[in-house]
Motif scaffolding. Sequence first.
Motif, PDB file in Angstrom:
ATOM      1  N   ALA A  66       6.037   8.547   5.535  1.00  0.00           N
ATOM      2  CA  ALA A  66       6.999   7.767   4.745  1.00  0.00           C
ATOM      3  C   ALA A  66       6.301   6.544   4.151  1.00  0.00           C
ATOM      4  O   ALA A  66       5.229   6.137   4.609  1.00  0.00           O
ATOM      5  N   PRO A  67       6.881   5.937   3.133  1.00  0.00           N
ATOM      6  CA  PRO A  67       6.277   4.732   2.552  1.00  0.00           C
ATOM      7  C   PRO A  67       6.189   3.594   3.566  1.00  0.00           C
ATOM      8  O   PRO A  67       6.995   3.504   4.498  1.00  0.00           O
ATOM      9  N   VAL A  68       5.218   2.726   3.380  1.00  0.00           N
ATOM     10  CA  VAL A  68       5.073   1.538   4.219  1.00  0.00           C
ATOM     11  C   VAL A  68       6.324   0.666   4.068  1.00  0.00           C
ATOM     12  O   VAL A  68       6.761   0.368   2.960  1.00  0.00           O
ATOM     13  N   ALA A  69       6.907   0.262   5.211  1.00  0.00           N
ATOM     14  CA  ALA A  69       8.134  -0.533   5.194  1.00  0.00           C
ATOM     15  C   ALA A  69       7.994  -1.846   5.949  1.00  0.00           C
ATOM     16  O   ALA A  69       8.925  -2.651   5.968  1.00  0.00           O
ATOM     17  N   GLY A  70       6.851  -2.059   6.575  1.00  0.00           N
ATOM     18  CA  GLY A  70       6.618  -3.306   7.302  1.00  0.00           C
ATOM     19  C   GLY A  70       5.156  -3.662   7.275  1.00  0.00           C
ATOM     20  O   GLY A  70       4.283  -2.781   7.185  1.00  0.00           O
ATOM     21  N   ALA A  71       4.863  -4.954   7.334  1.00  0.00           N
ATOM     22  CA  ALA A  71       3.494  -5.446   7.214  1.00  0.00           C
ATOM     23  C   ALA A  71       3.276  -6.572   8.212  1.00  0.00           C
ATOM     24  O   ALA A  71       4.172  -7.398   8.447  1.00  0.00           O
TER      25      ALA A  71
END
Length: 334
Positions: A66-71
């Motif tokens: 899935a796409p990156v959602a947190g950094a």
Amino acid sequence: MTSPTVEEFLPRSASPADLAAWSQVYGDGRREQGGAAPSAAVLAERLASQEEPGVLRWAVRPAPGAPVAGAAELRPRRAADPRPGLLRLFVAPAQRRQGLGRALLHRVLHDAAAAGLDRLQSLVLAGPPGEPFALAVPGARTLLRLRLQEQPVDDPSVLRLCRDLAERPPMGYRLAFWRGSAPEELAASFARVMNHVLDAPGAELQLPPRSWDVPGLRAWEADLTDDGAALLVSAAVHRAGGEVVAATAATVPPFGPTAEQHDTAVLPEHRRRNLARWIKAEQALRLHTLFPHIRTATSTVSADNEAMASVNRAVGYRPRAERLLVEAPLDPGA
């Protein structure tokens, strides 16, 4: 239910989509906290082109692929003592309350301890969701309560306040103003003034020890401007001695409408003469004139530093938010 996946994030080897998504989440999080941040495109370009030894980064996805959602990003807090780390951790608003932040933080705590750090520090907005999330870490405590203040430098009433103060300079002083590096003839005295930033309540919890000489000052100037920001300094020079005795510094980023007010300091023997109000008023007027696209300047002041809060009110700063400096110990065996 699919569990979140957390991975180390290496900007220079990340896919363009992941780099863009990570940069978007990180930049949006910095702005939400009240700090200026570059656009996602500018941040992605910078991350892909820079080597930053000692900086660790992670990304979280709600599911594999899935796409990156947190950094998250972890930097050494002090060059002289790298064991405390400064953590910035953000989750995209639409993906919150799904366990992504907890999974990301768990990985950060593990990797940070393995890297030899003994504690983490982080700035969070007071109140939910940030404050209870941060203080849920075992052993976490609030070191400092900070007031984020904002000065609307395009507001006519604020500009009038500043003009009134600028037209009444304290006797025995003249104004010096520069962009970028301090003039050679003022650099040494400017460095001495900046060492007194640590006199402010709580400053020792936010900043490393300072005993700057001119090379130390030059390193600080370079650090503030390495992203293309413009450094503006307004200083009070004592006419009798020809040296800087008070100064305030701000940076104007190459993006967005918000400038950042950094250090303001006055030598002890020159305090209580309205020097701080005068130079901060002059700084606001020059900021407005030189950078008409800038709408606001932000400043972070310890809740215990009523003297600086009073100065800021006098030049038109208004409350925006409260932030906490939180610290948590790391257990290498956990």
